[in-house]
Write an enzyme that holds these catalytic residues in place. Structure first.
Site, PDB file in Angstrom:
ATOM      1  N   SER A 153       0.839  -1.189   0.000  1.00 31.35           N
ATOM      2  CA  SER A 153       0.000   0.000   0.000  1.00 31.35           C
ATOM      3  C   SER A 153       0.873   1.237   0.000  1.00 31.35           C
ATOM      4  O   SER A 153       2.034   1.196   0.436  1.00 31.35           O
ATOM      5  CB  SER A 153      -0.894   0.001   1.246  1.00 31.35           C
ATOM      6  OG  SER A 153      -1.504   1.258   1.448  1.00 31.35           O
ATOM      7  N   TYR A 167       0.095  -0.123  10.601  1.00 30.88           N
ATOM      8  CA  TYR A 167      -0.273  -0.482   9.231  1.00 30.88           C
ATOM      9  C   TYR A 167       0.905  -0.234   8.292  1.00 30.88           C
ATOM     10  O   TYR A 167       1.237  -1.084   7.447  1.00 30.88           O
ATOM     11  CB  TYR A 167      -1.487   0.332   8.793  1.00 30.88           C
ATOM     12  CG  TYR A 167      -1.961   0.028   7.395  1.00 30.88           C
ATOM     13  CD1 TYR A 167      -2.491  -1.225   7.081  1.00 30.88           C
ATOM     14  CD2 TYR A 167      -1.899   0.990   6.381  1.00 30.88           C
ATOM     15  CE1 TYR A 167      -2.939  -1.512   5.790  1.00 30.88           C
ATOM     16  CE2 TYR A 167      -2.349   0.705   5.099  1.00 30.88           C
ATOM     17  CZ  TYR A 167      -2.862  -0.545   4.807  1.00 30.88           C
ATOM     18  OH  TYR A 167      -3.292  -0.830   3.539  1.00 30.88           O
TER      19      TYR A 167
END
Length: 317
Positions: free
Chosen positions: A157, A183
């Site tokens: 990501s 994350y």
């Protein structure tokens, strides 16, 4: 010559004219969002897809359209996989190995995002344990079933820019927990894993790459409040060089995964980080939307993460 695709390309556009008959593919996370679309697109082009999911009942319902749209001998079967449990990961891998059939593509699509602090069954921080360590064990345990010419695609990501990995404190035992830092660590780990897997398996013709699908509304954002989503959209808009930030559709989000797995030249994407159906450039500018941070492609960092991951899961690959 490979056609030019971009941010708005869809799975069907990327796979137009591509015959995947006889190609066997493992896709994790086929109970919702990107995983379902990945399975649908590959099955529609003749691939034999093995879809892995924690909730098999949910996955069966979600993938009915994929089975209905099977063509050219394409098929879809489901296997159980809970990436937050190494026992489940190992059981899944054992079943895939016992089956005996080789894989031409492995797409590590499943993941969680911005979860409250928690731990997996094995005591790892939830995001690092699920997004990275679960796939690390799964892919390594079935690596010998990846045929020459096969590709491993790890979904990362743009969130990797939130943080490098922390090899000294991966479980936030000493570091204050922050959802997006965690994350970011896990998404950087996805890239570094692909870099080192590619280095190790390149001599036998197996390549690995990491991809950023783009900004997409899926169940991945279930832990994010509407206010956080709005703030992220505003931040993306502020860093957009030209034009207005637009969320991608799910077929647009999956396009880079299938492009990297089945369309792009292996030497072009191997060991790289891809976005919008192209290999991303290294980018150190703060606030830039595109590109990959150099630390995510650092080969020494990738080797160090591999060793740390082996120590954490208690296996040497």
């Amino acid at each position: 010559m490979t056609p030019a695709f971009g941010a708005h390309s869809t799975t069907d556009e990327v796979l137009a004219g591509v015959d995947l008959t006889g190609r066997r593919v493992l896709v994790t996370g086929v109970s919702a969002g990107l995983g379902v679309e990945t399975a649908r697109a590959l099955v529609a082009h003749g691939a034999q897809v093995v879809g892995a999911a924690r909730d098999l009942a949910k996955a069966k319902t979600a993938t009915e359209p994929a089975r209905a749209g099977a063509a050219l001998g394409g098929s879809l079967e489901l296997v159980e996989l809970d990436l937050a449990s190494l026992a489940s990961v190992r059981a899944c891998a054992k079943g895939l190995m016992a089956d005996g059939r080789a894989f031409d593509m492995v797409i590590c699509n499943a993941g969680v995002m911005a979860t409250p602090f928690g731990r997996t069954t094995d005591g790892f921080e939830t995001q690092f344990g699920t997004n990275h360590l679960g796939h690390f064990v799964l892919a390594n345990r079935i690596a010998s079933r990846m045929a020459p010419g096969a590709r491993l695609v790890c979904l990362s990501s743009a969130g990797h820019r939130f943080s490098d990995v922390d090899l000294d404190d991966p479980n936030f035992e000493r570091t204050p927990y922050a959802e997006f830092v965690a994350y970011g660590r896990s998404k950087t780990a996805n890239v570094l894993f692909a870099v080192e897997f590619d280095r190790r398996h390149r001599p036998r013709g197996v390549r690995a790459t990491a991809v950023h699908p783009g900004g997409i509304h899926t169940e991945l954002g279930r832990h994010m409040s509407p206010e956080v989503i709005r703030q992220m959209t505003d931040a993306a808009q502020a860093s957009q060089a030209a034009g207005q930030f637009v969320w991608k559709t799910i077929p647009q989000g999956v396009a880079t995964s299938v492009w990297a797995a089945a369309v792009a030249p292996a030497d072009r994407v191997g060991g790289q980080y891809c976005e919008d159906c192209h290999v991303a450039e290294r980018q150190t500018e703060t606030g830039a939307r595109g590109g990959v941070q150099p630390y995510a492609l650092d080969p020494d960092r990738a080797r160090a993460l591999w060793a740390k991951s082996e120590a954490m899961v208690g296996e040497t690959f």
